[in-house]
Design a protein around this motif. Sequence first.
Motif, PDB file in Angstrom:
ATOM      1  N   LEU A 118      31.874  52.916  44.516  1.00 19.02           N
ATOM      2  CA  LEU A 118      32.319  52.133  45.048  1.00 19.02           C
ATOM      3  C   LEU A 118      33.070  53.305  46.698  1.00 19.02           C
ATOM      4  CD1 LEU A 118      33.033  49.519  46.282  1.00 19.02           C
ATOM      5  CD2 LEU A 118      34.810  49.376  44.649  1.00 19.02           C
ATOM      6  N   ALA A 119      33.341  54.020  46.647  1.00 18.00           N
ATOM      7  CA  ALA A 119      34.472  54.366  47.483  1.00 18.00           C
ATOM      8  C   ALA A 119      33.565  55.541  48.466  1.00 18.00           C
ATOM      9  CB  ALA A 119      35.170  55.987  46.843  1.00 18.00           C
ATOM     10  N   GLY A 164      41.675  42.446  46.232  1.00 19.58           N
ATOM     11  CA  GLY A 164      40.782  41.275  46.303  1.00 19.58           C
ATOM     12  C   GLY A 164      39.331  41.006  46.312  1.00 19.58           C
ATOM     13  N   ASP A 165      39.704  40.630  47.935  1.00 23.18           N
ATOM     14  CA  ASP A 165      38.481  41.043  48.591  1.00 23.18           C
ATOM     15  C   ASP A 165      37.356  41.737  48.484  1.00 23.18           C
ATOM     16  OD1 ASP A 165      39.589  38.274  49.943  1.00 23.18           O
ATOM     17  OD2 ASP A 165      39.865  39.573  51.795  1.00 23.18           O
ATOM     18  N   LEU A 166      37.417  42.712  48.169  1.00 25.18           N
ATOM     19  CA  LEU A 166      36.333  43.837  47.624  1.00 25.18           C
ATOM     20  C   LEU A 166      36.112  43.576  46.440  1.00 25.18           C
ATOM     21  CD1 LEU A 166      37.585  47.053  49.163  1.00 25.18           C
ATOM     22  CD2 LEU A 166      35.807  46.279  50.932  1.00 25.18           C
ATOM     23  N   ALA A 167      36.554  43.291  45.612  1.00 24.72           N
ATOM     24  CA  ALA A 167      36.317  43.037  44.112  1.00 24.72           C
ATOM     25  C   ALA A 167      35.330  41.686  44.627  1.00 24.72           C
ATOM     26  CB  ALA A 167      37.570  43.148  43.634  1.00 24.72           C
ATOM     27  N   ARG A 168      35.970  40.953  45.039  1.00 22.21           N
ATOM     28  CA  ARG A 168      34.914  39.804  45.103  1.00 22.21           C
ATOM     29  C   ARG A 168      33.546  39.796  45.978  1.00 22.21           C
ATOM     30  NH1 ARG A 168      39.013  37.167  45.515  1.00 22.21           N
ATOM     31  NH2 ARG A 168      39.468  37.207  47.695  1.00 22.21           N
ATOM     32  N   GLU A 169      33.517  40.702  46.904  1.00 24.09           N
ATOM     33  CA  GLU A 169      32.002  41.081  47.561  1.00 24.09           C
ATOM     34  C   GLU A 169      31.044  42.755  46.604  1.00 24.09           C
ATOM     35  OE1 GLU A 169      31.259  43.834  51.641  1.00 24.09           O
ATOM     36  OE2 GLU A 169      33.319  43.186  51.689  1.00 24.09           O
ATOM     37  N   TYR A 170      31.581  42.924  46.259  1.00 23.58           N
ATOM     38  CA  TYR A 170      31.333  43.829  45.043  1.00 23.58           C
ATOM     39  C   TYR A 170      30.910  43.739  43.434  1.00 23.58           C
ATOM     40  CZ  TYR A 170      31.208  47.129  49.005  1.00 23.58           C
ATOM     41  OH  TYR A 170      30.648  48.150  49.902  1.00 23.58           O
ATOM     42  N   VAL A 199      33.272  43.216  41.235  1.00 24.07           N
ATOM     43  CA  VAL A 199      33.922  44.960  40.372  1.00 24.07           C
ATOM     44  C   VAL A 199      35.216  44.509  40.046  1.00 24.07           C
ATOM     45  CG1 VAL A 199      32.456  46.595  40.873  1.00 24.07           C
ATOM     46  CG2 VAL A 199      34.112  46.240  42.650  1.00 24.07           C
ATOM     47  N   SER A 200      35.802  44.761  38.775  1.00 29.51           N
ATOM     48  CA  SER A 200      37.406  44.256  38.621  1.00 29.51           C
ATOM     49  C   SER A 200      38.356  44.845  39.847  1.00 29.51           C
ATOM     50  CB  SER A 200      37.377  44.918  37.415  1.00 29.51           C
ATOM     51  OG  SER A 200      37.658  46.429  37.480  1.00 29.51           O
ATOM     52  N   LEU A 201      39.845  44.351  39.598  1.00 28.37           N
ATOM     53  CA  LEU A 201      40.086  45.461  40.768  1.00 28.37           C
ATOM     54  C   LEU A 201      40.509  46.319  40.446  1.00 28.37           C
ATOM     55  CD1 LEU A 201      43.325  41.977  41.584  1.00 28.37           C
ATOM     56  CD2 LEU A 201      41.492  43.416  42.930  1.00 28.37           C
ATOM     57  N   GLN A 202      40.727  46.953  38.264  1.00 29.22           N
ATOM     58  CA  GLN A 202      40.811  48.474  38.874  1.00 29.22           C
ATOM     59  C   GLN A 202      39.958  49.254  39.345  1.00 29.22           C
ATOM     60  OE1 GLN A 202      41.065  48.821  34.637  1.00 29.22           O
ATOM     61  NE2 GLN A 202      41.239  50.884  34.908  1.00 29.22           N
ATOM     62  N   THR A 203      38.594  49.197  39.054  1.00 31.79           N
ATOM     63  CA  THR A 203      37.819  49.984  40.255  1.00 31.79           C
ATOM     64  C   THR A 203      37.895  49.815  41.631  1.00 31.79           C
ATOM     65  OG1 THR A 203      35.781  49.036  38.180  1.00 31.79           O
ATOM     66  CG2 THR A 203      35.355  50.222  39.821  1.00 31.79           C
ATOM     67  N   VAL A 204      38.419  48.659  42.193  1.00 29.17           N
ATOM     68  CA  VAL A 204      38.930  48.699  43.992  1.00 29.17           C
ATOM     69  C   VAL A 204      40.075  49.555  44.088  1.00 29.17           C
ATOM     70  CG1 VAL A 204      39.236  47.082  45.318  1.00 29.17           C
ATOM     71  CG2 VAL A 204      37.940  46.525  43.981  1.00 29.17           C
TER      72      VAL A 204
END
Length: 84
Positions: free
Chosen positions: A23-24, A44-50, A52-57
């Motif tokens: 992801l990075a 939060g937007d990245l988590a929804r877009e991809y 994935v969980s917020l922890q991953t983001v």
Amino acid sequence: MGTTGDAWRSESSTARRHLYERLADHVAARITFGDISPGALAPGDLAREYGVSLQTVHKALRTLREWGIVRTTSKGVFVLPLHE
């Protein structure tokens, strides 16, 4: 599933890498190519877009911060301008 597709999730090398590392890499590439402009970046937007969980983001953002691509302050996460 996120709107960016799932191609970034696939393994392109024989060495197994964590999802947050891939992801990075993908977010860094989007920043480099101008798809994500300097300024605020909402986890939060990245988590929804991809998808994935917020922890991953947050792990991915930590990596991007170590690379000098983003800055984290008490007000949020900010994409830094690229040096040309």
